[in-house]
Design an enzyme around this catalytic site. Structure first.
Site, PDB file in Angstrom:
ATOM      1  N   GLU A 305     -37.615  28.069  -0.506  1.00 13.38           N
ATOM      2  CA  GLU A 305     -36.454  28.817  -0.051  1.00 13.38           C
ATOM      3  C   GLU A 305     -36.082  29.941  -1.022  1.00 13.38           C
ATOM      4  OE1 GLU A 305     -34.115  25.655   2.697  1.00 13.38           O
ATOM      5  OE2 GLU A 305     -33.499  25.651   0.625  1.00 13.38           O
ATOM      6  N   ASP A 379     -35.677  17.732   6.733  1.00 11.68           N
ATOM      7  CA  ASP A 379     -34.523  18.063   5.898  1.00 11.68           C
ATOM      8  C   ASP A 379     -33.289  17.226   6.242  1.00 11.68           C
ATOM      9  OD1 ASP A 379     -32.956  19.297   4.058  1.00 11.68           O
ATOM     10  OD2 ASP A 379     -32.767  21.195   5.123  1.00 11.68           O
ATOM     11  N   GLU A 407     -24.583  16.880   5.318  1.00 10.26           N
ATOM     12  CA  GLU A 407     -24.818  18.252   5.767  1.00 10.26           C
ATOM     13  C   GLU A 407     -25.131  18.338   7.260  1.00 10.26           C
ATOM     14  OE1 GLU A 407     -28.003  20.153   3.628  1.00 10.26           O
ATOM     15  OE2 GLU A 407     -28.109  21.840   5.014  1.00 10.26           O
TER      16      GLU A 407
HETATM   17  C1  BDP Z   1     -31.200  22.127   2.663  1.00 11.51           C
HETATM   18  C2  BDP Z   1     -29.882  22.771   2.431  1.00 11.51           C
HETATM   19  C3  BDP Z   1     -29.879  23.771   1.318  1.00 11.51           C
HETATM   20  C4  BDP Z   1     -30.556  23.183   0.091  1.00 11.51           C
HETATM   21  C5  BDP Z   1     -31.929  22.685   0.447  1.00 11.51           C
HETATM   22  C6  BDP Z   1     -32.620  21.949  -0.684  1.00 11.51           C
HETATM   23  O1  BDP Z   1     -29.482  23.390   3.642  1.00 11.51           O
HETATM   24  O2  BDP Z   1     -28.555  24.131   1.079  1.00 11.51           O
HETATM   25  O3  BDP Z   1     -30.618  24.094  -0.941  1.00 11.51           O
HETATM   26  O4  BDP Z   1     -31.850  21.773   1.495  1.00 11.51           O
HETATM   27  O5  BDP Z   1     -32.691  20.726  -0.599  1.00 11.51           O
HETATM   28  O6  BDP Z   1     -30.911  20.932   3.301  1.00 11.51           O
HETATM   29  O7  BDP Z   1     -33.092  22.547  -1.621  1.00 11.51           O
END
Ligand code: BDP
Length: 731
Positions: A305, A379, A407
């Site tokens: 990401e 996720d 989340e």
């Molecule tokens: C996702 C989230 C994000 C996190 C990412 C992570 O949306 O905010 O930074 O995972 O785990 O679930 O790095």
């Protein structure tokens, strides 16, 4: 925590108005026992005795005095020798000659295990709480208090316990500006601005709560890390936190930004094979350990990401992790290297990436590296299968990461107890070494003999008075600690303990509340993502429904990518005719998931693209089943609210009311999820609703126009704000 006035409740759960119940005390309330129950604990006596003078022994004595005087409503004295009959003696064979003489079975319990025994020594009745270290005795003290809190007999105790997992960590996604990514309980409890001079006393209560459930480490900043945390001033702040947590057996860890050598070290590169970069990290580790001698180590999110990582320099995850591991090794530190990776090049199926990137490096990581794997391959969805990485890397320390903060599960206002979700993951069979190779056995190290084991939970803690944003979200913090201690523990037993500790011991309350909790996750799955659907939430905030979203930054951020609904059917074909993600599992699992008939119905659409007319177990068509699941989910939330309403006489007003309000929000949202999802999928399937099913309250365009720009936890301003939709109520 401040002691509440010792007012005896007139009856179970009937609390005096003088006792504010705002949730701050969590499961450590130590309310006085009811009179009939008190009689059972006379033998506990009035003394807490220890020969140790360590900081840990001091907080252990404080906790026992606080707990026993609260529960037993009498004066409890602390001292270093047994004076009267009836004492609680805690310590280790090293610091207590009495404990040494008892030859308790401590050999195999490691530094954190404990034994609790009711004994008569020299004619005096004592309860002995013994560990191999003062921390073990501290854990035993909390366990002993739980015995009384839950009204279990305390006269003939013989309890032996040790954690199955070595590192039991909270990962805080807290930012240096006080916000929390995916946090729904207010600001961060770490006040970086006033540290190190002022350490909030709240951190002591945070440490007590963690120690009471065996949590022994905290990563205090977000995985999307700022390199600033590694500068001198911030290290001093972290050291102040570490000093506060240390007596409770909690080590501090930091998220490390891979490009820190460039950003704060002024080097031209962060290439892990560059000698200057390696030296920079080594010096940085030395500097940190100078300030924090028991610093735990680094957590790293790399090449995921948009985060920097070794692949930016053509190097591998192993190159990056090992460089940091080498810097920490002389001090005994560890690197937790996250497997939550997906690259800029969109692959054929995002869920395959973690396995594809890490499996080839099995055996290439240093001994002090743990690859930290999210429970599912995507996720933290309401339901996913277990990640295929569990069991696939026998020569690599493999830790589990779960998300305590909700989340994708309605934030802090939906009552969703996560114990059953985590238990489902733990008990999933990887078949790595034949049947009964559960994820729990990978996590506790028993399957492959790994010594360095880890369970990490993304924290749901914030500065809200009740810590977690709701009373029931406290149960998820609690359950995380208990499962990290014992991955085979039962989610139901844990819920039962939590309800007793948090509310009271009245079976008229505990039974229905545990029932609510145990059903809650499946209900959330039904109104959000039934039958194996995933990632149907609106983009960014992940709160409300957004199954139609198809314009996010990249295809695999879109709900439509995951549901793949069209005129003919719905679901993601992950068999050999599709992305073949099933092939990442061991053959027994892959076979099961490859066939429609053997795929568990709750994962059907995760693995298969299924015709709308397909008949599921109920005999309904898939389309009818999907509509009924959403409808059931909504109806069951309504029933949950009804169950809760009936409990009003058994719960203090403050906690009753706020939970009732949350359930009203959850009812509203469950209806929204149901209606919006049905409206959208009907527009795709073109099929009529099954007989008797209510049509959605609004048109699809109404739902599409909804947005939640200020949903909490998104870490910063700047979201696109859409005007509210016109009201087009249809009935
Ligand atoms: C996702 C989230 C994000 C996190 C990412 C992570 O949306 O905010 O930074 O995972 O785990 O679930 O790095």
């Amino acid at each position: 925590m401040k002691l509440l006035p010792l007012v005896l409740a007139a009856a179970f759960g009937m609390l005096s108005a003088a006792q504010a119940e705002d949730g701050y005390q969590l499961w450590l309330r130590y309310q006085p026992l009811e009179k009939p129950a008190l009689a059972g604990y006379r033998g506990v006596g009035t003394e807490v005795v220890s020969a140790s003078h360590s900081a840990t022994a001091k907080v252990t004595a404080d906790e026992l005095v606080r707990g026993l005087s609260g529960l037993l409503a009498k004066r409890i004295a602390a001292g270093d020798s047994i004076r009267t009959g009836g004492a609680v003696l805690f310590g280790t064979p090293t610091n207590s000659p009495t404990i040494a003489s008892l030859k308790l079975p401590l050999e195999n319990l490691g530094p954190e295990g404990y034994v609790i025994r009711s004994l008569t020594v020299k004619g005096k009745k004592i309860t002995v709480i013994a560990g191999n270290s003062d921390i073990g005795a501290l854990y035993g003290a909390f366990r002993f208090l739980k015995v009384i809190q839950t009204r279990a007999p305390a006269d003939h105790l013989d309890i032996v316990s040790a954690p199955a997992v070595k590192l039991r960590l909270l990962d805080h996604w807290d930012n240096l500006d006080g916000t929390i990514e995916r946090g729904y309980a207010g600001a961060s409890i770490f006040n970086w601005w006033t540290l190190p001079e002022h350490v909030s006393p709240r951190l002591v209560d945070y440490a007590r709560a963690n120690a009471s459930i065996g949590i022994n480490g905290a990563v205090v900043i977000n995985v999307n890390a700022s390199a600033l945390i590694l500068t001198r001033d911030y290290i001093a702040k972290v050291a102040a936190i570490a000093d506060t947590l240390r007596p409770y057996g909690i080590k501090v860890y930091l998220s490390a930004r891979f490009s820190a050598p460039i950003e704060i070290g002024r080097l031209p590169t962060a290439d892990p094979l560059d000698p200057a970069v390696r030296a920079w990290w080594k010096n940085k580790a030395d500097e940190i350990y100078h300030a924090i001698p028991d610093f735990g180590g680094f957590l790293v999110k790399a090449n995921s990401e948009g985060q920097p990582g070794p692949q930016d320099y053509g190097r591998s995850h192993a190159d990056g992790a090992n460089m940091l591991a080498d810097a920490l090794a002389p001090h005994g530190g560890v690197v937790m290297w996250r497997a939550f990776v997906y690259s800029h090049e969109v692959p054929d199926d995002r869920i395959k990436q973690a396995y594809s990137e890490f499996k080839p490096f099995d055996g290439k990581f240093r001994d002090n590296v743990i690859v930290q794997v999210k429970n599912g391959p995507l996720d933290f969805q309401p339901r996913e299968p277990f990640s295929a990485l569990f069991g696939a890397t026998p020569a690599t320390n493999t830790g589990l990461e779960v998300q305590i903060t909700k989340e994708y599960l309605g934030f802090n206002t939906h009552l969703v107890y996560l114990g059953p979700l985590w238990q489902e993951v733990m008990q999933s069979d990887t078949y790595a070494k034949g049947p009964s190779s559960t994820v729990a056995k990978v996590i506790d190290g028993s399957l492959f003999g790994s010594k360095l084991t880890l369970m990490a939970g993304v924290s749901n803690i914030g500065a809200d008075r009740n810590w977690c944003g709701s009373i029931f979200d406290q149960a998820n913090w609690y359950a995380f600690g208990r499962l990290a201690w014992d991955p085979n523990a039962s989610a139901g037993d844990i819920a039962n303990d939590w309800v007793k500790l948090t509310f009271n011991n009245n079976p008229a309350l505990t039974k229905p509340v545990v029932g609510l909790m145990m059903g809650s996750r499946e209900i959330a799955v039904d109104y959000m993502t039934p039958l194996g659907l995933a990632h149907q939430m609106g983009t960014s905030g992940h709160y409300g429904p957004g199954p139609w979203v198809d314009d996010a930054g990249r295809p695999d951020w879109n709900p439509v990518y995951y549901a793949r609904a069209d005129r003919s059917g719905i679901g993601f074909d992950r068999t050999a005719t599709g992305s073949n993600a099933v092939a990442q599992y061991f053959p027994a699992v892959a076979d099961k998931f490859s066939k429609l008939e053997t795929t568990p119905e709750n994962l059907l659409l995760w693995f298969h693209h299924v015709p709308w007319s397909y008949r599921v177990a109920s005999g309904r068509t898939l389309w009818d089943e999907l509509v009924s699941r959403y409808t059931d989910g909504e109806a069951k939330v309504h029933a949950m609210a009804g169950t809760w309403a009936k409990l009003k006489p058994l719960i203090d007003a403050e906690r009753f009311d706020v939970t009732a309000d949350d359930l009203t929000i959850q009812e509203r949202d469950a209806k929204l999820w149901r209606d919006a999802s049905i409206a959208y999928f009907q527009s795709v399937s073109g099929l009529p609703l099954p007989a008797g099913m209510k049509a959605p309250a609004h048109s699809l365009s109404y739902y599409k126009a909804l947005s939640w720009p200020y949903a909490p936890g998104q870490g910063g301003p700047g979201r696109k704000i859409l005007p509210p939709p016109e009201d087009d109520t249809q009935h």
